[in-house]
Write a protein that holds these residues in place. Structure first.
Motif, PDB file in Angstrom:
ATOM      1  N   ILE A  13       0.870  -1.172   0.000  1.00 12.98           N
ATOM      2  CA  ILE A  13       0.000   0.000   0.000  1.00 12.98           C
ATOM      3  C   ILE A  13       0.909   1.225   0.000  1.00 12.98           C
ATOM      4  CG2 ILE A  13      -1.670   1.366   1.313  1.00 12.98           C
ATOM      5  CD1 ILE A  13      -2.789  -1.251   2.420  1.00 12.98           C
ATOM      6  N   GLY A  14       0.717   2.073  -0.993  1.00 17.65           N
ATOM      7  CA  GLY A  14       1.491   3.302  -1.068  1.00 17.65           C
ATOM      8  C   GLY A  14       0.620   4.493  -0.733  1.00 17.65           C
ATOM      9  N   VAL A  15       1.125   5.366   0.127  1.00 20.09           N
ATOM     10  CA  VAL A  15       0.407   6.567   0.538  1.00 20.09           C
ATOM     11  C   VAL A  15       1.280   7.763   0.167  1.00 20.09           C
ATOM     12  CG1 VAL A  15      -0.658   7.807   2.445  1.00 20.09           C
ATOM     13  CG2 VAL A  15      -0.632   5.305   2.454  1.00 20.09           C
ATOM     14  N   GLY A  16       0.724   8.692  -0.592  1.00 20.11           N
ATOM     15  CA  GLY A  16       1.571   9.785  -1.025  1.00 20.11           C
ATOM     16  C   GLY A  16       0.831  11.089  -1.226  1.00 20.11           C
ATOM     17  N   SER A  17       1.467  12.176  -0.804  1.00 15.30           N
ATOM     18  CA  SER A  17       1.059  13.512  -1.216  1.00 15.30           C
ATOM     19  C   SER A  17       1.963  13.891  -2.381  1.00 15.30           C
ATOM     20  CB  SER A  17       1.194  14.504  -0.060  1.00 15.30           C
ATOM     21  OG  SER A  17       2.566  14.766   0.213  1.00 15.30           O
ATOM     22  N   LYS A  18       1.981  15.153  -2.745  1.00 10.81           N
ATOM     23  CA  LYS A  18       2.871  15.579  -3.824  1.00 10.81           C
ATOM     24  C   LYS A  18       4.335  15.591  -3.383  1.00 10.81           C
ATOM     25  CE  LYS A  18      -0.495  16.530  -6.686  1.00 10.81           C
ATOM     26  NZ  LYS A  18      -0.731  15.754  -7.904  1.00 10.81           N
ATOM     27  N   ILE A  19       4.585  15.627  -2.067  1.00 10.59           N
ATOM     28  CA  ILE A  19       5.961  15.777  -1.601  1.00 10.59           C
ATOM     29  C   ILE A  19       6.358  14.788  -0.512  1.00 10.59           C
ATOM     30  CG2 ILE A  19       6.028  18.230  -2.193  1.00 10.59           C
ATOM     31  CD1 ILE A  19       5.593  18.866   0.784  1.00 10.59           C
ATOM     32  N   THR A  20       5.426  13.940  -0.074  1.00 10.19           N
ATOM     33  CA  THR A  20       5.701  13.025   1.037  1.00 10.19           C
ATOM     34  C   THR A  20       5.042  11.678   0.751  1.00 10.19           C
ATOM     35  OG1 THR A  20       5.647  14.913   2.565  1.00 10.19           O
ATOM     36  CG2 THR A  20       5.539  12.715   3.538  1.00 10.19           C
ATOM     37  N   SER A  21       5.718  10.594   1.156  1.00  9.26           N
ATOM     38  CA  SER A  21       5.122   9.281   0.916  1.00  9.26           C
ATOM     39  C   SER A  21       5.471   8.303   2.031  1.00  9.26           C
ATOM     40  CB  SER A  21       5.569   8.725  -0.439  1.00  9.26           C
ATOM     41  OG  SER A  21       6.967   8.642  -0.537  1.00  9.26           O
ATOM     42  N   GLU A  22       4.701   7.205   2.053  1.00 13.91           N
ATOM     43  CA  GLU A  22       4.931   6.121   2.997  1.00 13.91           C
ATOM     44  C   GLU A  22       4.444   4.832   2.343  1.00 13.91           C
ATOM     45  OE1 GLU A  22       4.223   5.031   7.730  1.00 13.91           O
ATOM     46  OE2 GLU A  22       3.052   6.638   6.792  1.00 13.91           O
ATOM     47  N   VAL A  23       5.161   3.722   2.582  1.00 12.57           N
ATOM     48  CA  VAL A  23       4.825   2.444   1.973  1.00 12.57           C
ATOM     49  C   VAL A  23       4.633   1.399   3.065  1.00 12.57           C
ATOM     50  CG1 VAL A  23       5.589   0.607   0.427  1.00 12.57           C
ATOM     51  CG2 VAL A  23       6.087   2.994  -0.142  1.00 12.57           C
ATOM     52  N   TYR A  24       3.547   0.633   2.949  1.00 11.54           N
ATOM     53  CA  TYR A  24       3.238  -0.454   3.868  1.00 11.54           C
ATOM     54  C   TYR A  24       3.298  -1.774   3.098  1.00 11.54           C
ATOM     55  CZ  TYR A  24       1.224   3.321   6.720  1.00 11.54           C
ATOM     56  OH  TYR A  24       1.027   4.473   7.441  1.00 11.54           O
ATOM     57  N   VAL A  25       3.825  -2.823   3.727  1.00 11.91           N
ATOM     58  CA  VAL A  25       3.955  -4.113   3.055  1.00 11.91           C
ATOM     59  C   VAL A  25       3.322  -5.221   3.893  1.00 11.91           C
ATOM     60  CG1 VAL A  25       6.073  -3.446   1.864  1.00 11.91           C
ATOM     61  CG2 VAL A  25       6.216  -4.633   4.063  1.00 11.91           C
TER      62      VAL A  25
END
Length: 715
Positions: free
Chosen positions: A254-266
């Motif tokens: 699962i990828g979570v992202g704004s235009k300048i920040t992100s986080e990935v869950y596996v």
């Protein structure tokens, strides 16, 4: 020049509406055009359509001619090169007279068979099974778009989703590929994608919030007869949620992202009811993406990021690797290089493929893990080179983790797209297919070149110039200048059949790779967004000025074109330099930008604040945006002919923006030039659906461009 008639433009009524922010009051007289359910709004749009048809009727013959040219150059009955996945070859077929592709598969002959079946345009392959015929799905609908098309790992189930309105909300359905049975399970209003667990018992999908933001991931348990399980929700309106899996099929992501920040869950794909875990917590301003790789027998996460290391931010991105069992133990793999924008790293069992950008062009480099002892060094990556300077190279369809060859796509402005198989060990390339262009097309009849314009601040702006050979001998020439310049989107070399109808009539095609795009790296993007956004517009104007000064064209022969955020560019340019163009074509134009970005209830607004700034809470951003937002800055000036195209069901750039902009232009322009609005009444952001309808739309646009450049003069 446009042919005029006695038919007057529809006049929109004025209903003053005040917008007050940061002590500033703007009176908007056309805000009432927002309600698409209002019969008066619909009547106004239809009246504008009739006005546009009247004033382009003289181009009907040319439109039909161009449509015929596109059709005659296209191999209507065709087949894509099959890609191997599991026990099958997957491909798509098109048939003459049908609007949409037919998705198919056929069984592989043997486990060691890696040579795709020969592409036979007018024949089915042995054992062919039709997965989905979009022509059947589209029956009875004016619009059709396919969202998800995902086959389970065992090859027995298909999840697919469709949109028959154009609002990008999809109906998700399931098909038993062993029996052909379509299950009763239906999930409405999904975001378009679907991901299977490795046991084919669970499907993950996304839904959107009221602002059309994908915000939630759900798990559907096949045949369980229970309510779907919400496995992830992102409450922060600045972030979009995406769902996928690694090429190894070992992990769901699962990828979570704004235009300048992100986080990935596996999550391990064989543990679909388990809990997703974060690879690295989100840090404001840090973006990263994750892939799974096996290097020297050990499992790693490969992390492409722009984090800070040793006090220096990896503006153009770097790559780390981290053991799967301890993601925090990251170490540098490929260092940041200010001259190279790293875009991705794809992992296969035997190869690592680096995608990057250098000198405004996309590149590929490959490391063969079989020839390396231990962790690869940067020097172990070898660039794949092609003859043409202006070209694009990227990975093609490579769904398998284990493959003896890599599929690569290649294109230039003048060469039809090619699909190749590369034997990494030997370097041998096998041409699998070249895009067929019927009618005796010869790339040698055309020329592509790179020139550089200079912006007012001294920045050099790359221009890609495409023309038919000999056209520059008769300068100045009719010319179309295209631009986008937002979201770090790069407009790369690519072939277009429809463009030939313009080039063959002596029109020069120029791409201005302006700031706000990604062609020259992250700094190119950063210097064309938020409080530097005006660089995008002035770069385009400076590019147009260069083309005139260097003798390529004249203002009477030049048309500008852009769509969506590129439509914002068109609106800004129309206000800045109307004298430079004899036509401006704006597709689904984002021209009422300030009104939209001020309203967090509108689709996509909050997440857009990282791109444009937050004018709702920041008075400096408000003041800056008000100086360039096209709608507010329409004034009493001699605008060139303008054609605006929009769609009633667009959820990204609402039809309202083009409708209001055109009403104001028609009211304020001091010239006799026509401002036209064409609204598709049953389409979304991408316009009409179906390839023949799309060709008709392209022919409409090209005919107008040819008229305005002077390459075609109506009788």
């Amino acid at each position: 020049m446009m042919v005029k008639s006695d038919v007057a433009a529809p006049v929109a009524k004025k209903v003053p509406s005040e917008r007050v922010h940061h002590g500033d009051t703007f009176v908007d007289e056309y805000e009432w055009l927002r309600d698409k359910e209002d019969p008066e709004v619909v009547a106004y749009l239809e009246a504008q359509n009739a006005f546009t048809e009247t004033h382009t009727a003289q181009l009907d013959g040319l439109r039909k001619q161009i449509f015929g040219e596109i059709k005659s150059r296209t191999q209507e009955t065709d087949m894509s090169v099959p890609s191997r996945r599991g026990r099958y070859w997957y491909y798509a077929r098109t048939e003459e007279g049908k609007q949409y592709a037919i998705r198919c598969r056929c069984p592989i002959s043997a486990d060691d068979d890696w040579t795709p079946p020969e592409v036979v345009a007018d024949a089915t392959l042995p054992g062919e099974q039709v997965l989905l015929d979009a022509n059947v799905e589209a029956e009875g609908h004016d619009f059709f778009s396919l969202g998800a098309l995902s086959v389970s790992d065992d090859g027995d189930w298909l999840a697919y989703s469709t949109d028959t309105v154009g609002d990008e909300r999809y109906l998700l359905r399931f098909k038993n590929l062993r029996t052909g049975e379509l299950l009763d399970d239906q999930i409405a209003d999904t975001a378009g994608g679907a991901v299977w667990s490795s046991d084919a018992q669970h499907v993950f999908y996304q839904t959107v919030d009221d602002a059309w933001r994908p915000d939630t991931v759900w798990r559907h348990d096949m045949g369980a007869g229970t309510d779907d399980v919400r496995v992830f929700h992102e409450p922060d309106e600045r972030y979009w949620v995406g769902m996928g899996s690694t090429r190894s099929d070992k992990y769901l992501m699962i990828g979570v992202g704004s235009k300048i920040t992100s986080e990935v869950y596996v999550l391990a794909a064989d543990d679909p009811t388990g809990e997703f875990r974060s690879i690295a917590p989100r840090v404001e301003g840090v973006e990263y993406s994750v892939e799974h790789a096996v290097i020297s027998g050990d499992d790693y996460y490969v992390v492409v990021h722009n984090d800070i290391r040793d006090g220096v931010k990896a503006e153009n991105f770097a790559i780390d690797i981290a053991p799967v069992d301890d993601p925090s133990a990251r170490r540098e793999f490929i260092a940041h290089d200010p001259q190279r924008r790293i875009e991705d790293l794809d992992a296969f069992r035997d190869y690592l493929v680096l995608s990057y950008r250098h000198a405004a062009l996309p590149k590929l480099a490959i490391a063969d893990l079989r020839a390396i002892d231990g962790i690869p060094a940067p020097a172990d990556f070898h660039e794949i080179e092609f003859e043409q300077e202006l070209s694009s190279a990227g990975l093609g369809g490579n769904p398998e983790w284990v493959t003896p060859k890599l599929r690569i796509g290649y294109a230039s402005f003048i060469e039809p797209t090619e699909l190749l198989d590369l034997d990494v060990a030997t370097g041998e390339r096998t041409l699998l297919k070249r895009q067929p262009v019927l009618g005796g097309y010869d790339p040698a009849d055309y020329v592509q070149s790179r020139e550089w314009a200079t912006a007012a601040d001294g920045t050099r702006i790359p221009l890609s110039i495409v023309r038919r050979k000999g056209v520059d001998d008769n300068r100045p020439a009719p010319l179309l200048l295209y631009g986008y310049g937002s979201y770090e989107t790069s407009i790369d070399p690519g072939f277009s059949v429809s463009r030939l109808s313009m080039l063959d009539r002596g029109v020069v095609f120029v791409l201005a790779h302006i700031r706000g795009g990604g062609e020259m790296g992250r700094y190119w993007y950063d210097n064309g967004k938020t409080l530097t956004k005006k660089n995008t517009f002035t770069d385009f104007v400076d590019a147009a000025g260069y083309l005139v000064e260097s003798g390529w064209t004249t203002p009477k022969q030049m048309v500008a074109e852009g769509g969506s955020a590129g439509g914002l560019l068109m609106g800004a340019v129309a206000n800045l330099a109307p004298e430079l163009f004899n036509g401006i074509l704006a597709s689904v134009p984002f021209v009422d930008a300030l009104t939209s970005i001020l309203d967090p209830s509108l689709p996509l607004t909050v997440i857009e604040w990282d791109e444009w700034g937050d004018p709702l809470h920041d008075p400096d951003v408000y003041a800056y945006m008000k100086t360039y937002s096209p709608y507010e800055n329409v004034g009493a000036k001699p605008y060139p002919p303008i054609l605006a195209l929009t769609s009633l069901n667009d959820t990204r750039v609402l039809f309202t923006e083009a409708a209001k902009w055109v009403a104001r232009l028609q009211e304020m322009s001091t010239s006799d030039n026509l401002v036209l609005l064409k609204t598709e009444m049953s389409a979304g952001h991408g316009g009409v659906s179906g390839r023949y309808k799309q060709w008709e739309e392209v022919a409409f646009e090209l005919a107008w461009i040819l008229q305005q450049t002077g390459a075609y003069v109506p009788d």
